[in-house]
Design an enzyme around this catalytic site. Structure first.
Site, PDB file in Angstrom:
ATOM      1  N   PRO A   1       0.833  -1.200   0.000  1.00 38.55           N
ATOM      2  CA  PRO A   1       0.000   0.000   0.000  1.00 38.55           C
ATOM      3  C   PRO A   1       0.867   1.249   0.000  1.00 38.55           C
ATOM      4  O   PRO A   1       1.865   1.307   0.733  1.00 38.55           O
ATOM      5  CB  PRO A   1      -0.766  -0.095   1.332  1.00 38.55           C
ATOM      6  CG  PRO A   1      -0.134  -1.168   2.130  1.00 38.55           C
ATOM      7  CD  PRO A   1       0.814  -1.928   1.265  1.00 38.55           C
TER       8      PRO A   1
ATOM      9  N   CYS B   1       2.103   3.280  10.006  1.00 37.09           N
ATOM     10  CA  CYS B   1       2.198   4.645   9.458  1.00 37.09           C
ATOM     11  C   CYS B   1       2.940   5.556  10.442  1.00 37.09           C
ATOM     12  O   CYS B   1       2.545   5.691  11.595  1.00 37.09           O
ATOM     13  CB  CYS B   1       0.803   5.199   9.165  1.00 37.09           C
ATOM     14  SG  CYS B   1       0.872   6.908   8.591  1.00 37.09           S
TER      15      CYS B   1
HETATM   16  C1  LIG Z   1       4.689   7.567  -0.701  1.00 31.80           C
HETATM   17  C2  LIG Z   1       4.525   6.385   0.239  1.00 31.80           C
HETATM   18  C3  LIG Z   1       3.279   6.106   0.746  1.00 31.80           C
HETATM   19  C4  LIG Z   1       3.112   5.014   1.608  1.00 31.80           C
HETATM   20  N1  LIG Z   1       1.851   4.724   2.071  1.00 31.80           N
HETATM   21  C5  LIG Z   1       1.669   3.618   2.832  1.00 31.80           C
HETATM   22  C6  LIG Z   1       0.373   3.229   3.229  1.00 31.80           C
HETATM   23  O1  LIG Z   1      -0.650   3.855   2.879  1.00 31.80           O
HETATM   24  N2  LIG Z   1       0.252   2.116   3.996  1.00 31.80           N
HETATM   25  C7  LIG Z   1       1.349   1.376   4.385  1.00 31.80           C
HETATM   26  O2  LIG Z   1       1.206   0.377   5.076  1.00 31.80           O
HETATM   27  N3  LIG Z   1       2.584   1.720   4.000  1.00 31.80           N
HETATM   28  C8  LIG Z   1       2.771   2.803   3.227  1.00 31.80           C
HETATM   29  N4  LIG Z   1       4.015   3.114   2.790  1.00 31.80           N
HETATM   30  C9  LIG Z   1       5.150   2.227   3.136  1.00 31.80           C
HETATM   31  C10 LIG Z   1       5.425   1.199   2.046  1.00 31.80           C
HETATM   32  O3  LIG Z   1       4.315   0.326   1.884  1.00 31.80           O
HETATM   33  C11 LIG Z   1       6.681   0.357   2.377  1.00 31.80           C
HETATM   34  O4  LIG Z   1       6.461  -0.386   3.546  1.00 31.80           O
HETATM   35  C12 LIG Z   1       7.909   1.235   2.578  1.00 31.80           C
HETATM   36  O5  LIG Z   1       8.033   2.198   1.554  1.00 31.80           O
HETATM   37  C13 LIG Z   1       9.196   0.389   2.644  1.00 31.80           C
HETATM   38  O6  LIG Z   1       9.423  -0.288   1.444  1.00 31.80           O
HETATM   39  P1  LIG Z   1      10.508   0.254   0.345  1.00 31.80           P
HETATM   40  O7  LIG Z   1      11.755   0.645   1.150  1.00 31.80           O
HETATM   41  O8  LIG Z   1      10.745  -0.964  -0.530  1.00 31.80           O
HETATM   42  O9  LIG Z   1       9.895   1.414  -0.334  1.00 31.80           O
HETATM   43  C14 LIG Z   1       4.217   4.203   1.966  1.00 31.80           C
HETATM   44  C15 LIG Z   1       5.474   4.519   1.434  1.00 31.80           C
HETATM   45  C16 LIG Z   1       5.638   5.588   0.579  1.00 31.80           C
HETATM   46  C17 LIG Z   1       7.007   5.872   0.031  1.00 31.80           C
END
Ligand SMILES: Cc1cc2nc3c(=O)[nH]c(=O)nc-3n(C[C@H](O)[C@H](O)[C@H](O)COP(=O)(O)O)c2cc1C
Length: 342
Positions: free
Chosen positions: A17, A101
């Site tokens: 998400p 979050c």
């Molecule tokens: C712009 C943005 C919005 C996000 N919104 C959510 C969200 O609505 N719900 C959630 O559980 N995680 C949210 N996340 C976290 C991501 O799902 C993920 O766990 C996090 O970015 C780590 O993964 P990555 O390092 O591969 O990006 C968000 C991350 C980003 C960058």
């Protein structure tokens, strides 16, 4: 294979998400490259229960956008129950509870990552959700609040004891937000402590890094977040690496242009012209990351009409042709020079 409740995935990858990103057009583009399970962005139970006019749009999906998880954010049992009642009128396959979050106004009000500081409330809310839905329930946590209170193993076990079908973990603390490296160690410890599937999140930026997550943690699945921005090919490429040990070639410029257009036009159909164009500006930059097309990115940020954006996307082919011709001319000139020197 990854199994969450009754949902079986051949490829153990999930579209994470992301607030402001994970709408239906984004999910469908990723699904077309092998993503099987996707989630909505987090949806506030309060906003749903109080009928915030912007929220229902976040619930929209279609028959191809399946299986689909709804991610709920909340800290009040009554509002979560109301939100579940509203969601039951939509075609969701999983309810995911956000306990990750990091945003201050969320976490400081005992929601999202704020629940990591209140394990009893976390458990109580999960029980409420599980009691009020027939769907499999999952939960997303972080490694802890900060590096002095890393409690993911305890939180994951509490979640398992309440009856969730899987745990998602973002391997960073709330204090880290999205910076610093993901902590593979804590993810491995959580995995070793659970009987239910663990889906890991953090630094899933490439097929190689996703494989590293599997290898270092033993997790059952990986959630793709920032690594999928402008790069739905990450699903196809990771599938290749996991199955055949090799990353297949990425898209050529024609495939890039085709996908960008499809994504852009579905954005317009979904959100309307003005918002669809504004939304796509950032995607233009993500899709063209690493290409020497700064001029086009700048123009895309100023584009106001559908035609303008489509022309800019087409320009990618023209500029690629020009670059190839230039390269060809340079190598011909080098050839002439070396012939001349014989
Ligand atoms: C712009 C943005 C919005 C996000 N919104 C959510 C969200 O609505 N719900 C959630 O559980 N995680 C949210 N996340 C976290 C991501 O799902 C993920 O766990 C996090 O970015 C780590 O993964 P990555 O390092 O591969 O990006 C968000 C991350 C980003 C960058």
């Amino acid at each position: 294979m990854l199994k969450i409740g009754n949902i079986e995935l051949k490829l153990p990858l999930v579209l994470a998400p992301m607030a402001g990103i994970s709408d239906m057009p984004y999910r469908l583009i990723n699904r077309s490259f092998g993503c099987e399970l996707a989630f909505t962005e987090m949806i506030s139970a309060n906003a749903l229960a109080y009928s915030n006019p912007n929220t229902p749009k976040k619930l929209i999906s279609n028959s191809q956008d399946s299986p689909l998880g709804l991610q709920l954010l909340g800290g009040d049992p009554e509002l979560l129950i109301k939100a579940l009642d509203i969601a039951s009128g939509h075609a969701f396959d999983i309810i995911d509870f956000n306990s990750a979050c990091p945003v201050k106004k969320v976490a400081s009000r005992g929601k999202g990552a704020g629940l990591l500081k209140d394990p009893l409330k976390f458990e109580k809310l999960l029980k409420v959700i599980i009691t009020h839905t027939d769907l499999p329930v999952t939960v997303k946590i972080r490694s802890g609040w900060d590096d002095t209170s890393v409690n993911a193993v305890e939180m994951a076990q509490r979640a398992q004891d309440t009856g969730v079908s899987a745990v998602f973990i973002h391997g960073r603390t709330r204090a880290q937000r999205y910076s610093g490296n993901v902590d593979y160690n804590i993810i491995r410890k959580v995995k070793e402590s659970l009987d239910i599937p663990l889906i890991a999140s953090g630094d899933a930026f490439s097929p190689v890094l996703i494989k590293r997550m599997f290898d270092e943690t033993g997790c059952d699945g990986v959630a793709v977040a920032r690594g999928g921005l402008g790069n739905p090919w990450i699903f196809r490429e990771t599938a290749g690496l996991l199955k055949n040990g090799e990353v297949p070639p990425g898209p050529d410029v024609h495939e890039l242009v085709r996908v960008m257009k499809e994504h852009f036009l579905s954005n317009i159909a979904f959100s309307g012209g003005r918002i669809g164009i504004i939304n796509f500006r950032k995607f233009f930059a993500w899709y063209t990351r690493g290409l020497p097309v700064r001029n086009l990115k700048v123009k895309a940020f100023l584009a106001t009409t559908e035609e303008e954006m489509l022309n800019l996307i087409d320009e990618l082919v023209t500029q690629q042709k020009n670059r190839s011709a230039e390269k060809h001319n340079i190598s011909n000139a080098e050839h002439d020079i070396s012939i001349g020197s014989i």
